[in-house]
Design an enzyme around this catalytic site. Structure first.
Site, PDB file in Angstrom:
ATOM      1  N   GLU A 153       0.815  -1.207   0.000  1.00  0.00           N
ATOM      2  CA  GLU A 153       0.000   0.000   0.000  1.00  0.00           C
ATOM      3  C   GLU A 153       0.860   1.273   0.000  1.00  0.00           C
ATOM      4  O   GLU A 153       0.832   2.067   0.945  1.00  0.00           O
ATOM      5  CB  GLU A 153      -0.975   0.002   1.183  1.00  0.00           C
ATOM      6  CG  GLU A 153      -2.009  -1.107   1.077  1.00  0.00           C
ATOM      7  CD  GLU A 153      -3.136  -0.981   2.077  1.00  0.00           C
ATOM      8  OE1 GLU A 153      -2.950  -0.318   3.117  1.00  0.00           O
ATOM      9  OE2 GLU A 153      -4.208  -1.548   1.825  1.00  0.00           O
ATOM     10  N   GLU A 309      -6.520  -8.126  -0.649  1.00  0.00           N
ATOM     11  CA  GLU A 309      -6.910  -8.133   0.767  1.00  0.00           C
ATOM     12  C   GLU A 309      -8.367  -7.730   0.902  1.00  0.00           C
ATOM     13  O   GLU A 309      -8.826  -6.807   0.228  1.00  0.00           O
ATOM     14  CB  GLU A 309      -6.116  -7.094   1.569  1.00  0.00           C
ATOM     15  CG  GLU A 309      -4.673  -7.397   1.789  1.00  0.00           C
ATOM     16  CD  GLU A 309      -4.016  -6.305   2.648  1.00  0.00           C
ATOM     17  OE1 GLU A 309      -4.713  -5.645   3.435  1.00  0.00           O
ATOM     18  OE2 GLU A 309      -2.804  -6.112   2.483  1.00  0.00           O
ATOM     19  N   GLU A 357      -3.221  -4.408  15.181  1.00  0.00           N
ATOM     20  CA  GLU A 357      -4.370  -4.964  14.457  1.00  0.00           C
ATOM     21  C   GLU A 357      -4.893  -6.245  15.103  1.00  0.00           C
ATOM     22  O   GLU A 357      -5.484  -7.092  14.434  1.00  0.00           O
ATOM     23  CB  GLU A 357      -3.985  -5.159  12.989  1.00  0.00           C
ATOM     24  CG  GLU A 357      -3.763  -3.805  12.326  1.00  0.00           C
ATOM     25  CD  GLU A 357      -3.378  -3.863  10.864  1.00  0.00           C
ATOM     26  OE1 GLU A 357      -2.690  -4.829  10.475  1.00  0.00           O
ATOM     27  OE2 GLU A 357      -3.748  -2.931  10.125  1.00  0.00           O
ATOM     28  N   LYS A 358      -4.693  -6.359  16.430  1.00  0.00           N
ATOM     29  CA  LYS A 358      -5.107  -7.602  17.079  1.00  0.00           C
ATOM     30  C   LYS A 358      -6.622  -7.745  17.146  1.00  0.00           C
ATOM     31  O   LYS A 358      -7.135  -8.842  17.343  1.00  0.00           O
ATOM     32  CB  LYS A 358      -4.474  -7.736  18.461  1.00  0.00           C
ATOM     33  CG  LYS A 358      -4.738  -6.611  19.421  1.00  0.00           C
ATOM     34  CD  LYS A 358      -3.994  -6.879  20.730  1.00  0.00           C
ATOM     35  CE  LYS A 358      -4.111  -5.730  21.701  1.00  0.00           C
ATOM     36  NZ  LYS A 358      -3.277  -4.571  21.274  1.00  0.00           N
ATOM     37  N   HIS A 360      -8.495  -6.860  14.542  1.00  0.00           N
ATOM     38  CA  HIS A 360      -8.940  -6.988  13.144  1.00  0.00           C
ATOM     39  C   HIS A 360      -9.229  -8.471  12.905  1.00  0.00           C
ATOM     40  O   HIS A 360      -8.472  -9.331  13.339  1.00  0.00           O
ATOM     41  CB  HIS A 360      -7.817  -6.496  12.228  1.00  0.00           C
ATOM     42  CG  HIS A 360      -8.220  -6.277  10.803  1.00  0.00           C
ATOM     43  ND1 HIS A 360      -8.508  -7.308   9.942  1.00  0.00           N
ATOM     44  CD2 HIS A 360      -8.375  -5.137  10.092  1.00  0.00           C
ATOM     45  CE1 HIS A 360      -8.818  -6.803   8.752  1.00  0.00           C
ATOM     46  NE2 HIS A 360      -8.756  -5.490   8.820  1.00  0.00           N
TER      47      HIS A 360
HETATM   48  C1  GLA Z   1      -4.246  -2.801   4.781  1.00  0.00           C
HETATM   49  C2  GLA Z   1      -2.863  -3.353   4.964  1.00  0.00           C
HETATM   50  C3  GLA Z   1      -2.811  -4.508   5.894  1.00  0.00           C
HETATM   51  C4  GLA Z   1      -3.707  -4.284   7.086  1.00  0.00           C
HETATM   52  C5  GLA Z   1      -5.096  -4.040   6.615  1.00  0.00           C
HETATM   53  C6  GLA Z   1      -6.088  -3.875   7.748  1.00  0.00           C
HETATM   54  O1  GLA Z   1      -4.912  -3.303   3.709  1.00  0.00           O
HETATM   55  O2  GLA Z   1      -2.249  -3.702   3.748  1.00  0.00           O
HETATM   56  O3  GLA Z   1      -1.480  -4.671   6.306  1.00  0.00           O
HETATM   57  O4  GLA Z   1      -3.251  -3.175   7.795  1.00  0.00           O
HETATM   58  O5  GLA Z   1      -5.111  -2.857   5.863  1.00  0.00           O
HETATM   59  O6  GLA Z   1      -7.367  -3.639   7.290  1.00  0.00           O
END
Ligand code: GLA
EC number: 3.2.1.23
Length: 665
Positions: A153, A309, A357-358, A360
Site C-alpha cells: 500500500e 486483501e 491490528e489484534k 482486526h
Molecule cells: C491494509 C494493509 C494490511 C492491514 C489491513 C487492515 O490493507 O495492507 O497490512 O493493515 O489494511 O485492514
C-alpha cells in the site's frame, strides 16, 4: 511478460497475508494443515518482516523463511512473496534519520508504526534494493513462488529537503525551463515568481493558500516518486525470476497515487478492498463500494485482477467495528469474482495476538478452527473451487465508461474553490452507484483513453480536463457516442488554469451552450426542485443555451426557469449536461434514460432492487443483497455452478443468496 494466469494456474487464488514470524514454529504446522482444510492455495509472506530478515544493518536471517516457504511448497500452497520495504526496521530510522519522512510542517514522521520512509531518500532506496536483491536471489526460483508483492500500500508523502531536490528534478523534466514553470503555475499571482530552481520547495505549511498548480504538481510528483520505488524493486525481482508476475497491493480509491500510471507498470493489478467507512454491512446498497473498486481495478488491469486483501469479518479502523453478518463475506467475495477478480485474498490468515491490528478479523480468528468464522472461510474456499472454470474470463457487456482522472481529483481537493462541499470521490461513487443499482455494467476510463468500445461515456466530475481529453470527447460524440457530463466539467486545463469563458470552448460547442454566467453552489443539506418533479443538490449553474434542448429547468430559487439539464445532438451523437447533482434516484433514472437512448440496457431487465447481476465469461452472477428471498425469471435454462442445480425458467435466491449460472447443457 508474465501475467496473472502464471500465478493462478487455472484456480481462483484463495488465501491471505501470512505472518509466521509472529508465531512459534509449532503453530506453523497447524497453519498449513488448516490452510489445506480451507482450500487455501496462496499466501502472502513477508510483508512486514524486514526487521526479522535483517535484524541489524547487513545481517541476514533467512532460515525461518526457508522453512516457511519449503513447508508451504510441500503442502502445495503457493507463495506471494513480499518485499518487506513498507516497514523499515527501527535501526534504519535511528541511524539514518534522513530516511524518515517529514510532514508539511517539517516534523519528522517517526518509526514505531509502519510506512515511515521517504521515497526520495537514496539511503532508503539503497537499503530497500539490497534486501530485495537478496530475497530475489534466494527465492526467485523457489517452487512455491507464484507472485511477487512489492512493498505494501504505497502512499507515504514527504516534504523533506531530499524530496525538495527530487521535486525540482521532476519539475525540470516536466517544464524544461523556469519560464515554462512560472507560466504553468501562474506565479504572477501573489508575487510567487521563481528566479532560480533552488528556490522551489514542496508545498510546505505556508501563511495562507499555497499555489494550486504547485500543489497539483506535487501530487503528481509524489505518485511518480513512489512509483520509481516500485519500479526499482520490480526490476530487481524480475531480473531473478522473469517468469513470475509482479504486483503491489493498492489501496482502493486512494487519492495519493495515479492508479492509471501505476497499473501500466504492473504485471498484475491488485487491490485491497475494505468497506467505505460510512457503510453499514447490513445496508443492501453497501456493496456498491466493492463494485466500484472492482470496476476500477479491472479497468486499470484491462482484464482480470486480484483482490489481494479484504476482511473476513470486522475491521479495526472504524469507530465501531461490527462483524460481517452471515452471508456478507460470501456475497462480497463473489461480487469481486463476478467483476473480474481471479482470486479472493485476505488480511490476514491468522489473527494476531499483539500489535495494532489484534482486533482486526482474520481467516482463522482468535476463536480458532471450531469458530463460525473459520467455517465460513472453509465454505468460501469450497465455493471458489467450484468457480475455477471462470479464471481468466472477461467481464462482459460494459458499454458505458465512467471517466476518472487523478489530476481532476487532486485539483478538486484544493481549497479556494466555489464549494468545499464538492467531494470528487463522492461524486464518482454516486454516479457509479446510479449505474450499479440499475445493473448497467460499466468500466472506468481515463479521459484520454480510447473510448471507441463504448456507446456511452459519463463524466461525474472532471473540473480539470486537458486538451487531448477534450478532443477525445468531441470525437466520441461526433462518432455517435452519448456523453453525459456532470457540473463544472472542463472548467480548467491541465495546469488548472481557468479556460476562456469558464468552460472549454470545444465543450461549450459540444454541449450546445453559449455562456456559463455563474456557478451557484448550494449550502449543505439544501435541495432545489426541478420542473420534472425531481430534486437536486450541491451545485447549480446559470447557463445560457445556444442550441441545446433543456430537458429540465430549475423550478425554484434564484435560477428558477433557467436550464438545469440539457441535451444537444452533435454529429451522430448526443451530449448531455447536468448543471446540478440530481438526487440519487433521479440520477439513476436520468442515466438509465440516457443509456436506453444509447442502446445500452441492464444485464437482465426487471430485476428487483438490491439484486446485482454481472456477466463474466459464460456465467451470469446473481447476488441478492437484501435479506428477503427474491424470484428471478431466467431468459433460458441455467445451471448454478455453486449448487449444481438446474433452473429451467426461474430461480429463487434466499436473502443474501447468490447463484452463478451457466447455460444448461
Ligand atoms: C491494509 C494493509 C494490511 C492491514 C489491513 C487492515 O490493507 O495492507 O497490512 O493493515 O489494511 O485492514
Amino acid at each position: 511478460m508474465p501475467a496473472l494466469s502464471d500465478a493462478t494456474r487455472g484456480r481462483l487464488l484463495f488465501g491471505g497475508d501470512y505472518n509466521p514470524e509472529q508465531w512459534p514454529e509449532s503453530v506453523w504446522r497447524q497453519d498449513i494443515r488448516l490452510m489445506r482444510e480451507a482450500g487455501v492455495n496462496v499466501v502472502t509472506v513477508g510483508v512486514f518482516s524486514w526487521a526479522t530478515l535483517e535484524p541489524r544493518p547487513g545481517a541476514r536471517d533467512f532460515g525461518w523463511l526457508d522453512r516457511v516457504l519449503d513447508g508451504l511448497g510441500e503442502a502445495g500452497i503457493g507463495v506471494c512473496l513480499a518485499t518487506p520495504t513498507a516497514s523499515p526496521p527501527p535501526w534504519l530510522g535511528a541511524r539514518h534519520p534522513e530516511t524518515l519522512p517529514r510532514d508539511e510542517h517539517g516534523s519528522v514522521v517517526w518509526y514505531g508504526s509502519r510506512n515511515q520512509f521517504c521515497a526520495s531518500s537514496p539511503v532508503y532506496r539503497a537499503h530497500a534494493a539490497r534486501i530485495t536483491t537478496d530475497l530475489a536471489r534466494r527465492y526467485g526460483d523457489h517452487e512455491a513462488l507464484r507472485l511477487w508483492h512489492i512493498n505494501n500500500e504505497y502512499g507515504t508523502a514527504c516534504w523533506c529537503d531530499e524530496t525538495a531536490a527530487h521535486f525540482r528534478r521532476w519539475l525540470r523534466a516536466r517544464y524544461g525551463d523556469l519560464d515554462a514553470l512560472n507560466t504553468a503555475w501562474g506565479t504572477a499571482f501573489w508575487s510567487q515568481r521563481y528566479d532560480a530552481w533552488d528556490e522551489i520547495i514542496p508545498p510546505r505549511r505556508a501563511q495562507y493558500l499555497v499555489n494550486p498548480t504547485q500543489a497539483l504538481d506535487f501530487r503528481r510528483f509524489t505518485s511518480d516518486a513512489l512509483l520509481e520505488c516500485f519500479v526499482a524493486e520490480r526490476d530487481i525481482v524480475a531480473a531473478h525470476s522473469p517468469e513470475i508476475p509482479v504486483t503491489t497491493n493498492q489501496m482502493p480509491l486512494f487519492a495519493g497515487l495515479d492508479g492509471w500510471r501505476w497499473a501500466a507498470e504492473q504485471d498484475v493489478v491488485s487491490v485491497d478492498c475494505y468497506p467505505d467507512p460510512a457503510v453499514d454491512w447490513r445496508d443492501p446498497e453497501g456493496p456498491a463500494h466493492g463494485a466500484l473498486v472492482a470496476d476500477l481495478t479491472r479497468s486499470q488491469a484491462r482484464g482480470p485482477w486480484l483482490l489481494m486483501e479484504q476482511a473476513a469479518s470486522a475491521v479495526n479502523f472504524r469507530a465501531v467495528n461490527a462483524p460481517k453478518p452471515p452471508g456478507v463475506l460470501r456475497q462480497w467475495s463473489l461480487q469481486a469474482v463476478a467483476r473480474g477478480s481471479d482470486g479472493v485474498c485476505f488480511f490476514q490468515w491468522r489473527a494476531s495476538r499483539q500489535g495494532s491490528e489484534k482486533y482486526h478479523s482474520a481467516m482463522l480468528p482468535h476463536a480458532g478452527p471450531a469458530s463460525r468464522g473459520f467455517a465460513r472461510v472453509r465454505e468460501l474456499g469450497a465455493d471458489l473451487a467450484r468457480l475455477a472454470g471462470l479464471v481468466g474470463e472477461p467481464v462482459r457487456g460494459a458499454r458505458i465508461a465512467v471517466l476518472h482522472d487523478w489530476s481532476a481529483w487532486w485539483a478538486s481537493q484544493q481549497p479556494g474553490r466555489p464549494s468545499s462541499l464538492v467531494d470528487y470521490r463522492r461524486l464518482l461513487a454516486g454516479w457509479h452507484h446510479a449505474l450499479w443499482r440499475r445493473n448497467l455494467t460499466c468500466d472506468l476510463a481515463h479521459p484520454e483513453a480510447d473510448l471507441g468500445g463504448y456507446r456511452m461515456v459519463v463524466a461525474p466530475h472532471l473540473p480539470l480536463l486537458g486538451d487531448t481529453a477534450l478532443a477525445h470527447l468531441v470525437d466520441f460524440v461526433h462518432g455517435g457516442g452519448t456523453l453525459v457530463c456532470g457540473f463544472a466539467t472542463g472548467v480548467t486545463d491541465a495546469d488548472d488554469r481557468v479556460r476562456p469563458g469558464g468552460l472549454a470552448p470545444e465543450l461549450r460547442a459540444l454541449l450546445g451552450l453559449s455562456t456559463v454566467h455563474e456557478w451557484w453552489p448550494l449550502p449543505a443539506g439544501a435541495t432545489l426542485a426541478l420542473d420534472d418533479g425531481t430534486r437536486a443538490e450541491l451545485w447549480s449553474e446559470d447557463v445560457e443555451v445556444a442550441d441545446a434542448e433543456p430537458l429540465a429547468r430549475y423550478a425554484e430559487g434564484e435560477l428558477a426557469g433557467r436550464p438545469a439539464v440539457t441535451r444537444s445532438r452533435r454529429g451522430a451523437g448526443t451530449a448531455w449536461y447536468l448543471t446540478t447533482l440530481p438526487q440519487p434516484e433521479a440520477l439513476a433514472a436520468l442515466l438509465a434514460r440516457a443509456a436506453e437512448a444509447a442502446g445500452v440496457g441492464p444485464v437482465l431487465p426487471g430485476l428487483p432492487e438490491g439484486v446485482e447481476a454481472v456477466r463474466r465469461g459464460p456465467a451470469l452472477f446473481l447476488l441478492n443483497h437484501t435479506t428477503e428471498p427474491v424470484t428471478v425469471p431466467l431468459p433460458s435454462p441455467r445451471t448454478d455452478l455453486l449448487t449444481g442445480r438446474a433452473h429451467p425458467r426461474e430461480l429463487t435466491l434466499a436473502g443474501r443468496g447468490a447463484a452463478v449460472l451457466t447455460p444448461t447443457e
